[in-house]
Design an enzyme around this catalytic site. Structure first.
Site, PDB file in Angstrom:
ATOM      1  N   TYR A  97      34.606   6.604   1.034  1.00  0.00           N
ATOM      2  CA  TYR A  97      35.208   7.084  -0.212  1.00  0.00           C
ATOM      3  C   TYR A  97      34.332   8.119  -0.904  1.00  0.00           C
ATOM      4  O   TYR A  97      33.112   7.979  -0.959  1.00  0.00           O
ATOM      5  CB  TYR A  97      35.443   5.923  -1.190  1.00  0.00           C
ATOM      6  N   GLY A 106      33.243  19.281   0.438  1.00  0.00           N
ATOM      7  CA  GLY A 106      32.478  19.156   1.680  1.00  0.00           C
ATOM      8  C   GLY A 106      31.655  17.881   1.800  1.00  0.00           C
ATOM      9  O   GLY A 106      30.883  17.728   2.752  1.00  0.00           O
ATOM     10  N   ASN A 135      48.650   7.621   4.638  1.00  0.00           N
ATOM     11  CA  ASN A 135      47.603   8.433   4.017  1.00  0.00           C
ATOM     12  C   ASN A 135      47.384   9.701   4.864  1.00  0.00           C
ATOM     13  O   ASN A 135      46.389   9.824   5.567  1.00  0.00           O
ATOM     14  CB  ASN A 135      46.314   7.621   3.886  1.00  0.00           C
ATOM     15  N   TYR A 142      40.245  13.067   9.288  1.00  0.00           N
ATOM     16  CA  TYR A 142      39.587  12.419  10.419  1.00  0.00           C
ATOM     17  C   TYR A 142      39.876  13.160  11.721  1.00  0.00           C
ATOM     18  O   TYR A 142      38.984  13.312  12.564  1.00  0.00           O
ATOM     19  CB  TYR A 142      39.998  10.947  10.522  1.00  0.00           C
TER      20      TYR A 142
END
Length: 177
Positions: A97, A106, A135, A142
């Site tokens: 998170y 970044g 999400n 990812y």
């Protein structure tokens, strides 16, 4: 913005809890049934559960800091305390998170690079995580970082059975490049 990563110590459990609750609530509360969400928080994001997790030698939390301000945190798990892919050669990202006001700067990329380096230090061959199928921003991030969807599992928010994609990053592939 260069982020410094510090391992969270047991005496920082209350700070970790505040950050964990804040980020989880801002990310998911508006997307879930209020009663089920409250039940999840009561079971999973309480001080005793954080302290218990911090006391396990295979459970590692890190704060991301810019200067002395906490801007992010992550939680990784080693064998045998991982959930789905539970091998000596894998590292699970259980929590990942960034505080809302620091998103898009970044920091997530720096966190991922730190986790990859940590996995190499721990002689891991793969890193994996679960991400909610609803999400799309996280899934895209990812994937951009080299993770691939390799399966799915159930994730309970109270009594609400949700589906998380399992996404995996193969470290051996990176070593070969």
């Amino acid at each position: 913005m260069v982020v410094r990563f510090d391992k969270v110590q047991i005496n920082q459990a209350d700070i970790l809890l505040q950050i964990a609750r804040r980020t989880f609530i801002s990310t998911y509360q508006h997307l879930n049934d209020p009663d089920q969400f409250k039940a999840y928080l009561a079971e999973n994001l309480m001080l005793n559960s954080i302290e218990n997790s911090l006391s396990q030698s295979q459970s590692h939390y890190y704060f991301g800091r810019i200067r002395d301000k906490i801007v992010s945190y992550f939680h990784v798990l080693e064998f045998p305390v991982q959930t789905d892919i539970n091998t000596r050669h894998s590292l699970e990202i259980a929590r990942f998170y960034v505080l809302d006001e620091y998103k898009g700067k970044g920091i997530g990329r720096q966190m991922m690079n730190y986790i990859k380096a940590l996995a190499l230090t721990l002689s891991k061959k793969e890193i994996w995580l679960g991400v909610w199928e609803l999400n799309p921003k996280a899934i895209a991030f990812y994937m951009k970082m080299g993770y691939q969807i390799t399966g799915s599992h159930s994730f309970m928010i109270g009594n609400d059975d949700q589906t998380d994609y399992i996404m995996t990053y193969m470290i051996e592939r990176e070593k070969a490049n």
